[in-house]
Every structure is written in C-alpha cells, then in structure tokens.
Design a protein around this motif. Structure first.
Motif, mmCIF file in Angstrom:
data_model
loop_
_atom_site.group_PDB
_atom_site.id
_atom_site.type_symbol
_atom_site.label_atom_id
_atom_site.label_comp_id
_atom_site.label_asym_id
_atom_site.label_seq_id
_atom_site.Cartn_x
_atom_site.Cartn_y
_atom_site.Cartn_z
ATOM 1 N N UNK A 7 0.851 -1.195 0.000
ATOM 2 C CA UNK A 7 0.000 0.000 0.000
ATOM 3 C C UNK A 7 0.882 1.239 0.000
ATOM 4 N N UNK A 8 0.506 2.234 -0.789
ATOM 5 C CA UNK A 8 1.232 3.503 -0.731
ATOM 6 C C UNK A 8 0.230 4.612 -0.426
ATOM 7 N N UNK A 10 0.199 9.025 -0.148
ATOM 8 C CA UNK A 10 0.877 10.318 -0.138
ATOM 9 C C UNK A 10 0.327 11.133 1.022
ATOM 10 N N UNK A 12 0.618 14.848 3.232
ATOM 11 C CA UNK A 12 1.127 16.224 3.359
ATOM 12 C C UNK A 12 0.659 16.782 4.694
ATOM 13 N N UNK A 102 14.474 9.632 4.399
ATOM 14 C CA UNK A 102 13.749 8.363 4.363
ATOM 15 C C UNK A 102 13.680 7.732 5.742
ATOM 16 N N UNK A 112 9.199 7.871 2.299
ATOM 17 C CA UNK A 112 10.060 8.566 1.355
ATOM 18 C C UNK A 112 9.580 10.014 1.294
ATOM 19 N N UNK A 114 9.954 14.000 -0.534
ATOM 20 C CA UNK A 114 10.509 14.836 -1.605
ATOM 21 C C UNK A 114 11.446 15.871 -0.979
ATOM 22 N N UNK A 115 12.486 16.295 -1.717
ATOM 23 C CA UNK A 115 13.388 17.315 -1.152
ATOM 24 C C UNK A 115 12.612 18.585 -0.799
ATOM 25 N N UNK A 124 6.027 16.684 1.559
ATOM 26 C CA UNK A 124 5.525 15.711 0.572
ATOM 27 C C UNK A 124 6.068 14.348 0.915
ATOM 28 N N UNK A 125 5.247 13.524 1.490
ATOM 29 C CA UNK A 125 5.714 12.207 1.918
ATOM 30 C C UNK A 125 4.972 11.091 1.214
ATOM 31 N N UNK A 126 5.692 9.997 0.998
ATOM 32 C CA UNK A 126 5.046 8.788 0.494
ATOM 33 C C UNK A 126 5.310 7.685 1.503
ATOM 34 N N UNK A 128 4.963 3.781 2.356
ATOM 35 C CA UNK A 128 4.807 2.492 1.671
ATOM 36 C C UNK A 128 4.797 1.387 2.727
#
Lengths: 156, 136
Positions: A7-8, A10, A12, A102, A112, A114-115, A124-126, A128
């Motif tokens: 599962x992923x 996103x 914020x 990370x 994970x 984003x810069x 901005x995170x993901x 997983x």
C-alpha cells in the motif's frame, strides 16, 4: 503469498506525517534506518520521541544519517544522542549532505520524502507499507546503504 | 529385480547428476547475477518481469530450497549408482520415489515463484520510483 498487498499513501502536513511515522515505527521488529534533517520541533514532540525510543529498544540495528550540520542537533536533540550512547552497540549515527529523507523499517515499510527547504516537516511524503516484491526493497535499501557508506561517523 | 531396471537406473543417475549441477549452479550464480544486474540501476528496473523473477529467486529461503533440492538429487543419483553395484531393488525404489517427490516439489516451486514475480502494482511502483529518484 502470491498477492501483492503493498500500500502507498501520499501524505502532506505535519500532523498526518507525525501519525504515519509513529505508525511505521510501531511496526519495527528488526531494524530502523533513517535519513533526516532531524527537525528539532518535530523530533522533540513527546509522541514522536516515545515512539522512537520504544522502537529503538525493540530492534537490533538503528542507523541514523543526519542531513547537514549535526552539532546543533546534538544540543537540540540531546535525548537522541543520550539513547545512542546508552545503546551504543546497536544505534549508530552518521552525518552526510544532500540526501533524501527516508525512514526504512525492516526493509519492507518505508517513508520517502521529496526534497524540501530545511526546517520544514511533512511537505511531501510517500508512505509504503508491506513491500511485496524484493526488488523494490532491495533497491531502496541499496540506495540508503550507499549514503551510509559515504557518511561520516559521529560520536554520540 | 524390477523389470527394466537396467535402463531406469542409469537414466536416474544421469538425471540426478544433471539436476544437481543445474540447481547448485543456479543457487550459486543467481545472487551474483542479481547483484551485477542491479548495481548501477534505479528502481525503475523493478518494472521488468525477468528482474523481479531473479530477485525473487535470490531470496535466502529460495536459495536454501534450491540447495536442499540439489542435495536430494545427489542422494537420488547415489542410490541409483548403489543399485547398479549391489542390485538391491529397495535402493532403486527409494531413488525413484525421491525423484518423483523432487520433481513434484520443483514444479510447485517454479509455478509459485513465476506467479509471485508477476504481481506488481504499477501505480504504486510509479509513485515509489518518483519519490526515490529525485537525487539520482
């Protein structure tokens, strides 16, 4: 297993990120690898701190790479360096520049990011959960290991 | 003596030796091949089915299975060889049973691994690739 349950999501925003990071830490059984700017406000939050301390106690290996200057972090996050000193054999801290932020839990759960500019959290995170294909976790672990080998060790 | 055993026993010995060499070879070289193939690659390589299959095969438990299987093949071959020397029917019977068991397990293993490697959530993988390649 045969069915991919990965599962992923996103995420914020600081609050949501905090909740998800705590959730990831609670899943830890074997190891925790993290690369982070270690925002003092976020990591001094009592909930985050408790989740991290509990997770560090239950795993066998903790690797933390601080992105950027570690000297101020040593003052701002005194508790982290104290626990690293207490569990010297399993908690190792290093410092490096220009890396993604990370969190890897047992090689199968990931956060994970984003810069972003320093001193910001949850941009901005993901997240997983339950990576199914070994190639996915292997590649992410390899990348982290590359940063880890290049990073400079810090005495807690 | 079992009917046709003078044909079956040498065949069994050959089959076992060839199988042993193949499976011990796969167990030894697949992890190395996997390491070489993924060394300078990005996560997008996970979109390829053969790479996912090699990655799955390289897992410790699967390598362990291949090594154990190859040793069982070696035992089968040795039993066949012993039958040729001593002509004891029981040796050939055990060897045949082992061979049937090994083939059955291998078939299940191959189907399981192949199907396992097919399964991939493309949209989720794209997200992970995007988030993990920003600094490449």
């Amino acid at each position: 297993m045969l069915v991919d349950n990965m599962q992923t999501q996103e995420v914020r925003g600081e609050e949501q990120t905090k909740e998800k990071i705590i959730n990831l830490l609670e899943r830890s059984e074997k190891y925790i690898w993290m690369s982070s700017g270690l925002n003092s406000e976020f990591y001094n939050d009592p909930d985050v701190k408790t989740a991290m301390v509990n997770a560090f106690k239950q795993v066998e290996d903790v690797r933390i790479i601080i992105d950027g200057d570690y000297k101020t972090k040593k003052v701002e996050l005194r508790w982290l360096f104290e626990i690293a000193q207490q569990f010297r054999e399993k908690i190792r801290i290093k410092q490096h520049q220009n890396l993604l932020h990370w969190l890897i839990v047992d090689g199968k759960h990931f956060r994970l990011e984003r810069p972003h500019k320093t001193e910001m959290v949850g941009v901005d995170n993901l997240f997983v959960i339950d990576v199914f294909q070994p190639i996915v976790s292997d590649m992410l672990n390899k990348k982290f290991t590359k940063w880890w080998l290049k990073a400079t060790s810090i005495e807690p | 003596m079992i009917n046709g055993s003078e044909i079956v026993a040498p065949m069994l010995v050959n089959f076992s030796i060839v199988g042993f060499v193949i499976f011990i070879g796969i167990a030894a070289f697949i992890p190395m091949a996997y390491d070489v193939l993924t060394r300078n690659e990005t996560l997008s390589i996970a979109r390829n089915y053969p790479i996912r299959l090699i990655a799955r095969l390289s897992e410790t438990r699967n390598i362990r299975f291949l090594i154990i299987t190859s040793f069982f093949l070696l035992i089968t071959g040795l039993l066949g060889l012993l039958f040729l020397f001593f002509e004891e029917d029981i040796l050939l019977e055990i060897a045949l049973m082992l061979a049937i068991l090994i083939i059955s397990f291998l078939l299940i293993f191959i189907i399981y691994i192949s199907v396992d490697a097919i399964s991939i959530k493309k949209a989720e993988l794209d997200d992970i690739v995007e988030y993990s390649t920003n600094l490449d």
